[in-house]
Design an enzyme around this catalytic site. Structure first.
Site, PDB file in Angstrom:
ATOM      1  N   LYS A   1     -11.679 -11.386   3.643  1.00 27.98           N
ATOM      2  CA  LYS A   1     -12.341 -10.135   3.312  1.00 27.98           C
ATOM      3  C   LYS A   1     -12.905 -10.241   1.895  1.00 27.98           C
ATOM      4  O   LYS A   1     -12.446 -11.096   1.118  1.00 27.98           O
ATOM      5  CB  LYS A   1     -11.366  -8.962   3.429  1.00 27.98           C
ATOM      6  CG  LYS A   1     -10.358  -8.831   2.271  1.00 27.98           C
ATOM      7  CD  LYS A   1      -9.559  -7.574   2.387  1.00 27.98           C
ATOM      8  CE  LYS A   1      -8.713  -7.356   1.157  1.00 27.98           C
ATOM      9  NZ  LYS A   1      -9.447  -6.974  -0.038  1.00 27.98           N
TER      10      LYS A   1
ATOM     11  N   HIS B   1      -3.900 -10.175   5.170  1.00 32.12           N
ATOM     12  CA  HIS B   1      -2.557 -10.735   4.964  1.00 32.12           C
ATOM     13  C   HIS B   1      -1.452  -9.701   5.146  1.00 32.12           C
ATOM     14  O   HIS B   1      -0.295 -10.073   5.385  1.00 32.12           O
ATOM     15  CB  HIS B   1      -2.461 -11.413   3.591  1.00 32.12           C
ATOM     16  CG  HIS B   1      -2.451 -10.476   2.427  1.00 32.12           C
ATOM     17  ND1 HIS B   1      -3.598  -9.989   1.850  1.00 32.12           N
ATOM     18  CD2 HIS B   1      -1.427  -9.948   1.724  1.00 32.12           C
ATOM     19  CE1 HIS B   1      -3.290  -9.204   0.846  1.00 32.12           C
ATOM     20  NE2 HIS B   1      -1.982  -9.159   0.740  1.00 32.12           N
TER      21      HIS B   1
ATOM     22  N   ASP C   1     -12.094  -2.044  -0.870  1.00 25.16           N
ATOM     23  CA  ASP C   1     -11.183  -3.148  -1.128  1.00 25.16           C
ATOM     24  C   ASP C   1      -9.867  -3.012  -0.383  1.00 25.16           C
ATOM     25  O   ASP C   1      -9.277  -4.007   0.036  1.00 25.16           O
ATOM     26  CB  ASP C   1     -10.906  -3.247  -2.637  1.00 25.16           C
ATOM     27  CG  ASP C   1     -10.172  -4.522  -3.027  1.00 25.16           C
ATOM     28  OD1 ASP C   1     -10.513  -5.586  -2.487  1.00 25.16           O
ATOM     29  OD2 ASP C   1      -9.269  -4.445  -3.874  1.00 25.16           O
TER      30      ASP C   1
ATOM     31  N   HIS D   1      -6.749  -3.036   4.775  1.00 25.60           N
ATOM     32  CA  HIS D   1      -5.287  -3.009   4.746  1.00 25.60           C
ATOM     33  C   HIS D   1      -4.702  -1.702   5.266  1.00 25.60           C
ATOM     34  O   HIS D   1      -3.853  -1.691   6.166  1.00 25.60           O
ATOM     35  CB  HIS D   1      -4.785  -3.248   3.319  1.00 25.60           C
ATOM     36  CG  HIS D   1      -5.153  -4.573   2.748  1.00 25.60           C
ATOM     37  ND1 HIS D   1      -5.312  -5.703   3.518  1.00 25.60           N
ATOM     38  CD2 HIS D   1      -5.392  -4.966   1.472  1.00 25.60           C
ATOM     39  CE1 HIS D   1      -5.625  -6.726   2.738  1.00 25.60           C
ATOM     40  NE2 HIS D   1      -5.681  -6.296   1.500  1.00 25.60           N
TER      41      HIS D   1
ATOM     42  N   LYS E   1      -4.875   1.288  -8.457  1.00 23.45           N
ATOM     43  CA  LYS E   1      -4.529   0.295  -9.475  1.00 23.45           C
ATOM     44  C   LYS E   1      -3.951   1.008 -10.693  1.00 23.45           C
ATOM     45  O   LYS E   1      -4.185   2.193 -10.906  1.00 23.45           O
ATOM     46  CB  LYS E   1      -5.757  -0.521  -9.868  1.00 23.45           C
ATOM     47  CG  LYS E   1      -6.191  -1.511  -8.782  1.00 23.45           C
ATOM     48  CD  LYS E   1      -7.241  -2.471  -9.285  1.00 23.45           C
ATOM     49  CE  LYS E   1      -7.524  -3.560  -8.273  1.00 23.45           C
ATOM     50  NZ  LYS E   1      -6.354  -4.449  -8.046  1.00 23.45           N
TER      51      LYS E   1
END
Length: 488
Positions: free
Chosen positions: A145, A175, A232, A237, A337
Site C-alpha cells: 500500500k 500487515h 494511510d 487497516h 499520530k
C-alpha cells in the site's frame, strides 16, 4: 521440516527501509525456525552498483539491528547465504533480462516478486516482468500500500497490473491481517459457541477500533502530507479490521469464501452524505506537546511539511453497517499520530443487563461486559465483567479474564510480515485484499475525502501531541452516551 516449496523471492527496493526494517528480519525468523525451504533464495534488487559483499554489509548494519528476539549467529550466517544482490533499476527495461536469467526457468519453483517501491512504479515493473516472461503462472506479485490516492488512481494501477497478471497472482498486503490476534478473533468467533450467539445487534452496544501511534511523521513528511491519516490508515487497516469483526461466518476458510464475506460488509457500510461528514467524522492535526515526557514539535514544524498544510494526522469516524446483524450498532474508527501511546485494539462493548439487581456506582457500568482484543504492542484478549468484592457487602468491582497467547501456548512470537510472506510462498490468499474489496473501501472513504478537500475554511482541529486527540473525538461518542475505552 520446511513448510514451503522451493522459491525465489525477488525484493524490489532491496536497499530501502521496508526491506531492511521488516522483510529481511521477518524472513530471517522464518529461516531460523526452519520454515523456509532449503532451496529458497532471496534476490535483492537495487539501483546501486555494489557487490554482493557490499550489500551484505548493508544488511548487517541496517537489518540485523531490527531482529530483537531469537537471534542466533549461526542461523544468521546461513540466512545470509540465501541472499544475492542484482543491480536492477525498476524503471529500466534493459535491466530485466539479467533478472530473468538470475531467476531462471524452473516451473516447479515459486517466484515471489515483492514490490517494496512507490506505487507509481508498479505498472512499469509488471510490464517489464512480463516482457521477459516473469508473469508465468508460478510467479506471484506482492503489492504494498497505498494502491492509489483515490478510486480512480487505484483502478488505474490495478488495471495496469491486471494486463500482465491474473488476480490469483496478486497479493495486496495489509500487515494488520497477519497479526496473531486478528486471526484469533476469527477463531474465537467461529470456533466457539460462547460468542457467536452474542455477536449481533441485540447484545452489542458499540464497537471501537483504534490504531494510535506515539511517533510523528519523522522523515516521511513529503509522502505523508500528500496522503494523510484517512488514506494511510482508515481506507486499509481500519476497514480491514472492521470487516473481520463484522463479517458473517464464511462457508470455509478458503480465500474467496473469507473475502466474499468481507466484501459484503464493505458493501453494507452506510454511504456518507455531506451532512454525515460534518456530523460523524473528526479530523485533527497535532501541535507541539510532549510524548513520554519529551517535548516534540507540531506537525507544521516537521521536516517536509509546507506552511499552512491542512493534512490530517488524526481521524475519528462513526461508521454504520446496514444489515440485519449490525443495524443500529455504531462502529467507531480512530487513528492518529503523536497520540498518548502506541496501541492497536478492538473493543466490543456488550449491552448492559436489562435489570439492575445491585446498587452502587459500578452497577450498569460500561467498564464491564467488554471484550478487548489488543493487537499491539502486545497481543492479548481481555474479557471484562463485574464480580463481587470479597467481604460482607454486595459491592461490585471490575475484573477481567486475560489471555496472553504466548504465555498460554509458550510459542515463538511470529511477526505479521513473517506470516504473510510464508502465505505468499505457499499460495494462500485469504489474508490479502481482493481487488473488489479495495474498490469498495475507496468508494466508502471518497465522500469524506471530497468534503474535506472543499473545507479549506474549516481546517483540522488541533490537538496537543501526547494526548488522545481533539476533544471533538470524545464528543463524537458522547452523543451515543459512551466514551472511548481509555476514558472509561
Amino acid at each position: 521440516m520446511s513448510s514451503t516449496p522451493a522459491f525465489d523471492m525477488v525484493l524490489f527496493g532491496g536497499t530501502g527501509d521496508l526491506v531492511m526494517r521488516k522483510l529481511l528480519p521477518s524472513l530471517y525468523q522464518a529461516h531460523a525456525a526452519g520454515l523456509l525451504n532449503t532451496e529458497g533464495r532471496l534476490l535483492a534488487l537495487g539501483r546501486k552498483g555494489i557487490s554482493r559483499d557490499d550489500y551484505l554489509q548493508l544488511v548487517e548494519k541496517q537489518s540485523r539491528i531490527h531482529i530483537k528476539e531469537h537471534f542466533d549467529d549461526a542461523a544468521w550466517q546461513t540466512f545470509c547465504n540465501r541472499i544475492q544482490y542484482l543491480k536492477v533499476d525498476a524503471g529500466e527495461a534493459a535491466d530485466y533480462p539479467a533478472l530473468a536469467e538470475a531467476v531462471g526457468q524452473h516451473p516447479e519453483r515459486v517466484v515471489v516478486c515483492y514490490l517494496a517501491t512507490a506505487p507509481d512504479l508498479f505498472s512499469g515493473i509488471c510490464d517489464n516482468l512480463a516482457a521477459v516472461g516473469l508473469n508465468r503462472p508460478n510467479v506471484r506479485v506482492v503489492l504494498e500500500k497505498p494502491l492509489g490516492t483515490d478510486l480512480d488512481s487505484s483502478n488505474a494501477i490495478n488495471n495496469d497490473v491486471a494486463r500482465f497478471f491474473q488476480e490469483d497472482q496478486l497479493y495486496r498486503i495489509d500487515h494488520y491481517l497477519g497479526k496473531e490476534s486478528v486471526q484469533n478473533l476469527m477463531a474465537i468467533r467461529f470456533a466457539n459457541a460462547l460468542f457467536e450467539p452474542l455477536w449481533r445487534r441485540e447484545w452489542i452496544h458499540d464497537v471501537q477500533i483504534t490504531i494510535s501511534e506515539d511517533l510523528g511523521v519523522g522523515t516521511r513528511g513529503d509522502f505523508y502530507d500528500g496522503t494523510g491519516a484517512l488514506r494511510d490508515m482508515v481506507q486499509n487497516h481500519l476497514l480491514q479490521l472492521l470487516c473481520i469483526v463484522a463479517m458473517e461466518p464464511p462457508a470455509n476458510m478458503e480465500a474467496d469464501a473469507v473475502r466474499d464475506e468481507k466484501l459484503k460488509v464493505l458493501k453494507a457500510l452506510r454511504p456518507f452524505t455531506e451532512h454525515d461528514v460534518a456530523a460523524k467524522t473528526v479530523r485533527g492535526q497535532y501541535k507541539a506537546g510532549a510524548v513520554a515526557g519529551q517535548p516534540v514539535t507540531g506537525y507544521l514544524q516537521e521536516q517536509g511539511i509546507p506552511a499552512g498544510s491542512q493534512t490530517e494526522t488524526f481521524v475519528a469516524i462513526k461508521a454504520e453497517i446496514d444489515n440485519w446483524r449490525w443495524a443500529g450498532v455504531p462502529f467507531f474508527l480512530r487513528t492518529g499520530k503523536r497520540m498518548q501511546e502506541r496501541v492497536a485494539e478492538i473493543v466490543i462493548n456488550f449491552r448492559d443487563v436489562p435489570h439492575q439487581l445491585f446498587s452502587g456506582p459500578l452497577s450498569g457500568s460500561h467498564t464491564a461486559n467488554r471484550l478487548v482484543i489488543r493487537l499491539q504492542p502486545e497481543e492479548s484478549i481481555r474479557l471484562y465483567f463485574l464480580a463481587k468484592e470479597p467481604g460482607d457487602t454486595m459491592r461490585l468491582q471490575p475484573a477481567y479474564l486475560d489471555l496472553d497467547f504466548y504465555k498460554a501456548f509458550k510459542v515463538r512470537r511470529a511477526d505479521a510480515y513473517e506470516r504473510l510472506l510464508l502465505d505468499v510462498i505457499r499460495g494462500k490468499l485469504a489474508l490479502f485484499m481482493r481487488r473488489d474489496e479495495l474498490v469498495e473501501a475507496w468508494r466508502w472513504v471518497e465522500p469524506i475525502m471530497d468534503v474535506w478537500a472543499r473545507s479549506s475554511g474549516n481546517p483540522p482541529k488541533q490537538y496537543t501531541a501526547g494526548t488522545w486527540g481533539p476533544a471533538a473525538s470524545s464528543a463524537l461518542l458522547s452523543r451515543d452516551g459512551i466514551s472511548w475505552h481509555e476514558e472509561s
